[in-house]
Motif scaffolding. Structure first.
Motif, PDB file in Angstrom:
ATOM      1  N   GLY A 178       0.829  -1.181   0.000  1.00 29.10           N
ATOM      2  CA  GLY A 178       0.000   0.000   0.000  1.00 29.10           C
ATOM      3  C   GLY A 178       0.876   1.247   0.000  1.00 29.10           C
ATOM      4  N   PHE A 179       0.247   2.413  -0.158  1.00 26.12           N
ATOM      5  CA  PHE A 179       0.994   3.667  -0.228  1.00 26.12           C
ATOM      6  C   PHE A 179       0.074   4.828   0.127  1.00 26.12           C
ATOM      7  CE2 PHE A 179      -0.659   2.366  -4.319  1.00 26.12           C
ATOM      8  CZ  PHE A 179      -1.327   3.486  -4.782  1.00 26.12           C
ATOM      9  N   TYR A 180       0.672   5.973   0.403  1.00 23.78           N
ATOM     10  CA  TYR A 180      -0.111   7.162   0.731  1.00 23.78           C
ATOM     11  C   TYR A 180      -1.002   7.515  -0.452  1.00 23.78           C
ATOM     12  CZ  TYR A 180      -1.230  11.947   2.154  1.00 23.78           C
ATOM     13  OH  TYR A 180      -1.899  13.103   2.504  1.00 23.78           O
ATOM     14  N   ASP A 181      -2.315   7.623  -0.175  1.00 27.35           N
ATOM     15  CA  ASP A 181      -3.271   7.736  -1.275  1.00 27.35           C
ATOM     16  C   ASP A 181      -4.431   8.663  -0.897  1.00 27.35           C
ATOM     17  OD1 ASP A 181      -4.531   7.258  -3.692  1.00 27.35           O
ATOM     18  OD2 ASP A 181      -5.525   5.446  -2.977  1.00 27.35           O
ATOM     19  N   GLY A 184      -7.682   8.897  -3.321  1.00 29.44           N
ATOM     20  CA  GLY A 184      -7.508   8.139  -4.556  1.00 29.44           C
ATOM     21  C   GLY A 184      -6.574   8.769  -5.564  1.00 29.44           C
ATOM     22  N   TYR A 185      -5.804   9.785  -5.157  1.00 26.55           N
ATOM     23  CA  TYR A 185      -4.919  10.465  -6.100  1.00 26.55           C
ATOM     24  C   TYR A 185      -3.437  10.217  -5.811  1.00 26.55           C
ATOM     25  CZ  TYR A 185      -9.083  12.885  -7.723  1.00 26.55           C
ATOM     26  OH  TYR A 185     -10.337  13.165  -8.236  1.00 26.55           O
ATOM     27  N   GLY A 186      -3.133   9.213  -4.978  1.00 27.11           N
ATOM     28  CA  GLY A 186      -1.740   8.915  -4.670  1.00 27.11           C
ATOM     29  C   GLY A 186      -0.978   8.450  -5.898  1.00 27.11           C
ATOM     30  N   LYS A 187       0.299   8.788  -5.962  1.00 27.62           N
ATOM     31  CA  LYS A 187       1.112   8.452  -7.137  1.00 27.62           C
ATOM     32  C   LYS A 187       2.041   7.265  -6.895  1.00 27.62           C
ATOM     33  CE  LYS A 187       0.999  12.941  -9.402  1.00 27.62           C
ATOM     34  NZ  LYS A 187       1.782  14.015 -10.048  1.00 27.62           N
ATOM     35  N   GLY A 188       1.892   6.609  -5.740  1.00 28.26           N
ATOM     36  CA  GLY A 188       2.633   5.374  -5.527  1.00 28.26           C
ATOM     37  C   GLY A 188       4.132   5.508  -5.460  1.00 28.26           C
ATOM     38  N   MET A 241       7.858  -7.197   1.912  1.00 22.44           N
ATOM     39  CA  MET A 241       7.055  -5.983   2.011  1.00 22.44           C
ATOM     40  C   MET A 241       6.078  -6.201   3.166  1.00 22.44           C
ATOM     41  SD  MET A 241       4.185  -7.553   0.895  1.00 22.44           S
ATOM     42  CE  MET A 241       3.029  -6.190   0.697  1.00 22.44           C
ATOM     43  N   SER A 242       5.215  -5.235   3.417  1.00 21.11           N
ATOM     44  CA  SER A 242       4.258  -5.421   4.496  1.00 21.11           C
ATOM     45  C   SER A 242       2.906  -4.821   4.148  1.00 21.11           C
ATOM     46  CB  SER A 242       4.779  -4.806   5.801  1.00 21.11           C
ATOM     47  OG  SER A 242       5.045  -3.431   5.646  1.00 21.11           O
ATOM     48  N   PHE A 243       1.891  -5.467   4.676  1.00 24.30           N
ATOM     49  CA  PHE A 243       0.516  -4.981   4.578  1.00 24.30           C
ATOM     50  C   PHE A 243      -0.269  -5.746   5.641  1.00 24.30           C
ATOM     51  CE2 PHE A 243      -3.532  -3.873   2.383  1.00 24.30           C
ATOM     52  CZ  PHE A 243      -3.310  -2.511   2.289  1.00 24.30           C
ATOM     53  N   GLU A 338      -7.333   2.066 -17.478  1.00 28.50           N
ATOM     54  CA  GLU A 338      -7.323   0.625 -17.720  1.00 28.50           C
ATOM     55  C   GLU A 338      -5.964  -0.032 -17.483  1.00 28.50           C
ATOM     56  OE1 GLU A 338      -6.563   0.730 -22.578  1.00 28.50           O
ATOM     57  OE2 GLU A 338      -8.481   0.048 -21.772  1.00 28.50           O
ATOM     58  N   ARG A 339      -4.898   0.745 -17.458  1.00 25.94           N
ATOM     59  CA  ARG A 339      -3.580   0.176 -17.159  1.00 25.94           C
ATOM     60  C   ARG A 339      -3.316   0.105 -15.660  1.00 25.94           C
ATOM     61  NH1 ARG A 339       0.714   3.527 -20.414  1.00 25.94           N
ATOM     62  NH2 ARG A 339       2.144   1.934 -19.597  1.00 25.94           N
ATOM     63  N   GLY A 340      -4.289   0.529 -14.863  1.00 31.69           N
ATOM     64  CA  GLY A 340      -4.148   0.435 -13.419  1.00 31.69           C
ATOM     65  C   GLY A 340      -3.527   1.668 -12.806  1.00 31.69           C
ATOM     66  N   ARG A 341      -2.955   1.498 -11.613  1.00 30.55           N
ATOM     67  CA  ARG A 341      -2.439   2.616 -10.838  1.00 30.55           C
ATOM     68  C   ARG A 341      -0.910   2.633 -10.811  1.00 30.55           C
ATOM     69  NH1 ARG A 341      -5.195   4.219  -5.476  1.00 30.55           N
ATOM     70  NH2 ARG A 341      -4.352   6.155  -6.318  1.00 30.55           N
ATOM     71  N   PHE A 342      -0.360   3.782 -10.447  1.00 29.04           N
ATOM     72  CA  PHE A 342       1.073   3.879 -10.195  1.00 29.04           C
ATOM     73  C   PHE A 342       1.348   3.222  -8.850  1.00 29.04           C
ATOM     74  CE2 PHE A 342       0.385   7.972 -12.637  1.00 29.04           C
ATOM     75  CZ  PHE A 342       0.856   7.465 -13.833  1.00 29.04           C
ATOM     76  N   LEU A 343       2.333   2.320  -8.815  1.00 23.80           N
ATOM     77  CA  LEU A 343       2.589   1.499  -7.634  1.00 23.80           C
ATOM     78  C   LEU A 343       4.050   1.593  -7.201  1.00 23.80           C
ATOM     79  CD1 LEU A 343       0.731  -1.683  -8.922  1.00 23.80           C
ATOM     80  CD2 LEU A 343      -0.177   0.017  -7.314  1.00 23.80           C
ATOM     81  N   PRO A 344       4.301   1.489  -5.882  1.00 19.96           N
ATOM     82  CA  PRO A 344       5.683   1.543  -5.411  1.00 19.96           C
ATOM     83  C   PRO A 344       6.445   0.240  -5.632  1.00 19.96           C
ATOM     84  CG  PRO A 344       4.194   1.239  -3.559  1.00 19.96           C
ATOM     85  CD  PRO A 344       3.335   1.449  -4.772  1.00 19.96           C
ATOM     86  N   ASN A 345       5.723  -0.876  -5.694  1.00 20.33           N
ATOM     87  CA  ASN A 345       6.376  -2.176  -5.905  1.00 20.33           C
ATOM     88  C   ASN A 345       5.353  -3.210  -6.336  1.00 20.33           C
ATOM     89  OD1 ASN A 345       5.068  -3.035  -3.453  1.00 20.33           O
ATOM     90  ND2 ASN A 345       6.769  -2.189  -2.281  1.00 20.33           N
ATOM     91  N   ALA A 346       5.820  -4.407  -6.653  1.00 21.93           N
ATOM     92  CA  ALA A 346       4.952  -5.488  -7.109  1.00 21.93           C
ATOM     93  C   ALA A 346       5.677  -6.810  -6.957  1.00 21.93           C
ATOM     94  CB  ALA A 346       4.559  -5.274  -8.563  1.00 21.93           C
TER      95      ALA A 346
END
Length: 350
Positions: A178-181, A184-188, A241-243, A338-346
């Motif tokens: 997860g990330f600061y969001d 719904g406008y967080g940039k990951g 990672m953690s969640f 449709e390409r999803g969100r900007f993410l910090p990791n995967a």
């Protein structure tokens, strides 16, 4: 004597009067219908057990989004709302490895495979659970050593899943931290919690904060629990990672006896491992009536447990949930893009 002009004027007035009469009648009927439906809906929501259960579902769902401030407007009793908050903020945490000083201890023996398996296999999920339904995908990765945490190197934003996949030539990939969001406008750009990549601590965290770690060791074991970053490295963890929350630990389904509505219904992502070492990615689509509403944490834990997963944890959900295979999305994101969100990791397979 009535003249022709007066007669025509009266007829026009009469026609106008009839039109307005129909308007007022229609307005009265609509007002009565709306009032009746509103009263009936209010009586159903506030005077029946089913209505209260639906309000609990709604509150649980809101509490796991960026709009948790709307939860009190479900008008649940304070004690029930506080219990839902407690279950989300303070989930049960169990360490999958009992003693961090003995990294070779395994919760489940991983036998050698009887015959070679395909590296990746995909399974469709399509289930109805009474008042809701969901669709998604399971990805089975037979070689856990091919699963890695990939981390963005951008400063202005995170990466899209297809960008991660292209950079690492990944065959399969799902979102992770997860990330600061805000709204719904967080940039990951920055993940919440611990981040370990190739045995190096990129980011530490407080394991007492309620989030739990999930890591993969150099010998392909998935571990999860209340570990610090240094403890994970000492245990031989390569990537982590953690969640939250944990779903299954040492073969025990942690949601087997919990109310499903505590975490609401959302798009979900989870990562786990079977007893034979197979890593499992699960993504459930949601927030898309006609396609998939979403799943509860109970649903996710049950799906994984039924397929032999012995350790598993939830990843970030909502509009971040997405799975790609061979560069193409095989789930449907709830993100407008449709390409999803900007993410910090995967978590990626390569």
């Amino acid at each position: 004597m009535t003249t022709l002009s007066r007669t025509l004027t009266r007829k026009r007035r009469h026609r106008r009067s009839r039109r307005w009469n129909w308007f007022w009648r229609l307005t009265a009927v609509c007002t009565f219908t709306f009032s009746t439906l509103a009263l009936g809906g209010a009586l159903f929501l506030f005077c029946t057990d089913t209505g209260e259960e639906l309000r609990e579902w709604a509150a649980g769902t809101l509490l796991t989004t960026q709009h948790d401030y709307w939860a009190p407007y479900t008008f649940l009793p304070d004690d029930k709302l506080e219990e839902l908050k407690r279950q989300i903020r303070n989930p049960v945490v169990i360490n999958s490895v009992a003693d961090t000083k003995q990294p070779d201890v395994r919760p489940v023996d991983i036998p050698a495979p009887e015959k070679p398996k395909e590296l990746i296999e995909i399974e469709e999920i399509d289930e109805a659970r009474g008042s809701y339904y969901f669709k998604g995908k399971l990805m089975y990765i037979s070689d856990p050593n091919r699963v890695h945490l990939v981390v963005t190197t951008r400063k202005d934003r995170g990466d899209l899943l297809d960008e991660f996949a292209k950079k690492y030539n990944a065959i399969g990939i799902v979102n992770a931290s997860g990330f600061y969001d805000p709204d719904g406008y967080g940039k990951g750009t920055k993940a919440y919690g611990v981040v370990i990549k190739d045995g190096k601590i990129l980011q530490g965290y407080n394991p007492k904060s309620g989030e739990t770690a999930l890591g993969i060791t150099y010998d392909g074991r998935l571990v999860t629990g209340n570990y610090s970053a240094q403890e994970l490295v000492n245990m031989g963890v390569r990537d982590a990672m953690s969640f939250r929350p944990q779903l299954i630990v040492n073969g025990k389904n942690l949601f087997a006896d919990k109310p499903a509505k505590s975490w609401g219904i959302q798009p979900r992502t989870a990562v786990g491992q079977k007893a034979d070492g197979t890593i499992v990615f699960l993504v459930i689509d949601g927030r898309q009536p006609g396609h998939s509403i979403g799943a509860s944490m109970n649903d996710v834990a049950e799906i994984l447990a039924a397929r032999g997963v012995v350790n598993a944890m939830a990843m970030d959900g909502g509009s971040s949930s997405m799975m790609l295979y061979n560069g193409e999305a095989i789930t449907r994101t709830s993100c407008p893009y449709e390409r999803g969100r900007f993410l910090p990791n995967a978590w990626a397979v390569y």
